[in-house]
Design a protein around this motif. Sequence first.
Motif, PDB file in Angstrom:
ATOM      1  N   LYS A 154     -44.584 -18.386  75.545  1.00 50.31           N
ATOM      2  CA  LYS A 154     -45.582 -18.179  76.602  1.00 50.31           C
ATOM      3  C   LYS A 154     -46.722 -17.301  76.108  1.00 50.31           C
ATOM      4  N   ALA A 214     -49.085 -19.312  74.079  1.00 50.84           N
ATOM      5  CA  ALA A 214     -49.819 -20.250  74.927  1.00 50.84           C
ATOM      6  C   ALA A 214     -50.782 -19.530  75.862  1.00 50.84           C
ATOM      7  N   ARG A 237     -49.068 -25.456  78.191  1.00 49.21           N
ATOM      8  CA  ARG A 237     -50.256 -25.347  79.057  1.00 49.21           C
ATOM      9  C   ARG A 237     -50.340 -26.525  80.024  1.00 49.21           C
ATOM     10  N   VAL A 252     -47.726 -25.506  72.157  1.00 44.38           N
ATOM     11  CA  VAL A 252     -48.559 -24.668  73.034  1.00 44.38           C
ATOM     12  C   VAL A 252     -49.299 -25.552  74.039  1.00 44.38           C
ATOM     13  N   SER A 253     -49.824 -26.672  73.574  1.00 47.46           N
ATOM     14  CA  SER A 253     -50.520 -27.602  74.458  1.00 47.46           C
ATOM     15  C   SER A 253     -49.587 -28.138  75.546  1.00 47.46           C
TER      16      SER A 253
END
Length: 132
Positions: free
Chosen positions: A124, A127, A87, A83-84
């Motif tokens: 997505k 995130a 982003r 997720v990081s």
Amino acid sequence: MSEDTTTTNSHESDPYTDGELVTMLRDCYQNNGTVTVDVFSQDPQYPPAMTVINRFGTWKSALREAEIDANVTYHQYTNDQIVSHLRQLYRKYGDVTPGLLNHEDDLVPPIVVIDVFESWTNAKRHAGLLDR
């Protein structure tokens, strides 16, 4: 003489049988102590990891079929790290696509993202980037 159909491939465009792919996964695990998408893909003796994922549905399913503990060897990234990375990609490009991610050597490969979250859309969503 009848042909042995126990190892024939139902995916005519793919030259590998299920058994051959399972053997490759086991060999990769035995040779490397792990069998991540990255490790498998970097070894020229194996087909692309996407071949395995297309055959078994997910990387984790392929590892289960090969009787390899998917929780230990699945990939080197936590969900939070993935997720990081998504982003971070968004901050850099203002967009999040597999193509953009594929060009970032220091971020998770797109194939892992899709396999972990089962789709690019789900990744997505996790995130917080679905509407972007």
